[in-house]
Design an enzyme around this catalytic site. Structure first.
Site, short mmCIF file in Angstrom:
data_model
loop_
_atom_site.label_atom_id
_atom_site.label_comp_id
_atom_site.label_asym_id
_atom_site.label_seq_id
_atom_site.Cartn_x
_atom_site.Cartn_y
_atom_site.Cartn_z
N LEU A 14 0.84 -1.20 0.00
CA LEU A 14 0.00 0.00 0.00
C LEU A 14 0.88 1.25 0.00
CD1 LEU A 14 -2.99 -0.89 2.35
CD2 LEU A 14 -2.99 -0.59 -0.13
N HIS A 15 1.54 1.47 -1.11
CA HIS A 15 2.35 2.67 -1.30
C HIS A 15 1.42 3.80 -1.74
CE1 HIS A 15 2.20 2.28 -5.72
NE2 HIS A 15 2.13 0.99 -5.43
N ALA A 16 1.95 4.95 -2.07
CA ALA A 16 1.13 6.14 -2.34
C ALA A 16 0.11 5.94 -3.46
CB ALA A 16 2.03 7.33 -2.66
N THR A 19 -2.59 3.37 -2.40
CA THR A 19 -3.41 3.98 -1.35
C THR A 19 -4.36 5.00 -1.94
OG1 THR A 19 -1.74 3.61 0.36
CG2 THR A 19 -3.32 5.37 0.76
N GLU A 87 -1.68 -2.97 -10.83
CA GLU A 87 -0.23 -2.70 -10.99
C GLU A 87 0.55 -3.85 -11.57
OE1 GLU A 87 1.20 -1.50 -7.18
OE2 GLU A 87 0.23 0.43 -7.31
#
Length: 89
Positions: A14-16, A19, A87
C-alpha cells in the site's frame, strides 16, 4: 456492519499510488470505512491514515464498512485488492 480480510498482493504494497486508488474508490461511497493492520486502526478514506499502516506485500488487512452502501463499497474495494491495484501484470 461488514468486515472482510484482504491480502495486499501487489509487489509494492500500500504505497502512495495504491493507497490513492483505495481512498478514491471508498470515497465514492457514503459508508464509514476503517482499515486495520498491524494493531493499528485507521480511516480507510484518509490517504495519510492508510499510509501509516505501512502495509507491504503479503500483509493481511481487515476492512470494516458501516453504512447504507457497505455491500457495494466492500465489493469495489475487494475487487481492487484482487486486481492488485491494477499494478502487476
Amino acid at each position: 456492519m461488514m468486515e472482510r480480510e484482504l491480502l495486499v498482493a501487489n509487489k509494492l504494497g500500500l504505497h502512495a499510488r495504491a493507497t490513492a486508488k483505495l481512498v478514491q474508490v471508498l470515497s465514492g461511497f457514503r459508508s464509514n470505512a476503517t482499515l486495520l493492520a498491524k494493531g493499528r486502526e485507521v480511516n480507510a478514506k484518509s490517504i495519510m491514515g492508510v499510509m501509516l499502516l505501512a502495509a507491504g506485500h503479503g500483509t493481511s488487512v481487515l476492512l470494516r464498512l458501516d453504512g447504507e452502501d457497505e455491500a457495494a463499497a466492500m465489493e469495489a474495494a475487494a475487487a481492487l485488492f484482487e486486481r492488485k491495484f491494477d499494478e502487476d501484470a
